[in-house]
Design an enzyme around this catalytic site. Structure first.
Site, PDB file in Angstrom:
ATOM      1  CB  CYS A   1      -1.063  -0.092   1.182  1.00 54.76           C
ATOM      2  SG  CYS A   1      -2.075  -1.344   0.819  1.00 54.76           S
TER       3      CYS A   1
ATOM      4  CD  GLU B   1      -8.315   1.782   3.080  1.00 56.81           C
ATOM      5  OE1 GLU B   1      -7.549   1.023   2.380  1.00 56.81           O
ATOM      6  OE2 GLU B   1      -7.827   2.640   3.845  1.00 56.81           O
TER       7      GLU B   1
ATOM      8  CG  HIS C   1      -9.249   1.529  -1.791  1.00 60.74           C
ATOM      9  ND1 HIS C   1      -9.170  -0.058  -1.663  1.00 60.74           N
ATOM     10  CD2 HIS C   1      -8.038   1.955  -1.298  1.00 60.74           C
ATOM     11  CE1 HIS C   1      -7.882  -0.261  -1.251  1.00 60.74           C
ATOM     12  NE2 HIS C   1      -7.403   0.867  -0.845  1.00 60.74           N
TER      13      HIS C   1
ATOM     14  CG  HIS D   1     -13.501  10.194  -9.732  1.00 57.34           C
ATOM     15  ND1 HIS D   1     -14.691   9.897  -9.342  1.00 57.34           N
ATOM     16  CD2 HIS D   1     -13.252   9.271 -10.784  1.00 57.34           C
ATOM     17  CE1 HIS D   1     -15.250   8.686 -10.018  1.00 57.34           C
ATOM     18  NE2 HIS D   1     -14.187   8.306 -10.676  1.00 57.34           N
TER      19      HIS D   1
ATOM     20  CG  HIS E   1      -3.658   1.200  -3.667  1.00 56.25           C
ATOM     21  ND1 HIS E   1      -2.698   1.551  -2.800  1.00 56.25           N
ATOM     22  CD2 HIS E   1      -4.715   0.790  -2.687  1.00 56.25           C
ATOM     23  CE1 HIS E   1      -2.951   1.603  -1.689  1.00 56.25           C
ATOM     24  NE2 HIS E   1      -4.464   1.159  -1.547  1.00 56.25           N
TER      25      HIS E   1
END
Ligand SMILES: Nc1nc2c(c(=O)[nH]1)N=C([C@H](O)[C@H](O)COP(=O)(O)OP(=O)(O)OP(=O)(O)O)CN2
Ligand SMILES: [Zn+2]
Length: 125
Positions: free
Chosen positions: A27, A110, A33, A71, A31
């Site tokens: 992590c 998450e 979610h 976003h 990345h």
């Protein structure tokens, strides 16, 4: 009238990387979610409306806050430099609590299997 908990679930998509873990942690890489947030209020049911609070009004308070996150790269948002679920819970609590005095609990998911529950700071004695 009885006291109850009500909640609203809201969703947003965002990217993040965790900065408090070693480079070898999966992590630490950027990345994304599909985050799910539950905003729980606790209060008495108003005998006139039959509501603790209108779900629509609850949405109106939460939506603009979550739009900031949708976003987005969470690390770029002030206060979310290390956007773990735990740190996001505190960040959200501090924004929502002044607008939602009945705020009782935040749940941040998450993934389907990972999340955080926060009930705010311990009251000062
Ligand atoms: N206590 C916390 N631990 C982790 C957090 C966090 O916010 N608080 N965040 C992450 C990562 O963001 C990760 O995306 C989610 O972790 P994890 O559940 O390990 O993700 P997976 O879906 O890959 O887990 P599975 O093993 O496939 O269930 C890491 N830890
Ligand atoms: Zn993550």
């Amino acid at each position: 009238m009885p006291e109850m908990q009500i909640y609203k679930t809201l969703r947003f998509d965002a990217a993040h990387r965790l900065t408090g873990v070693p480079d070898t942690h999966k992590c630490s890489a950027m990345h994304g979610h599909g985050f799910e947030i539950e905003v729980h209020l606790k209060g008495e049911v108003d005998p006139q409306t039959g509501f603790v609070m209108d779900f629509g009004d609850l949405s109106k308070v939460c939506t603009p806050v979550l739009q900031q996150l949708d976003h987005a790269i969470l690390n770029e948002i002030e206060g979310l430099e290390n956007p773990t679920s735990e740190n996001m819970s505190v960040w959200l609590w501090n924004i929502l609590k002044p607008q939602l005095p009945l705020l009782y609990q935040l749940v941040i998911k998450e993934t389907e299997t990972s999340g955080c529950i926060y009930r705010g700071p311990e009251p000062t004695r």
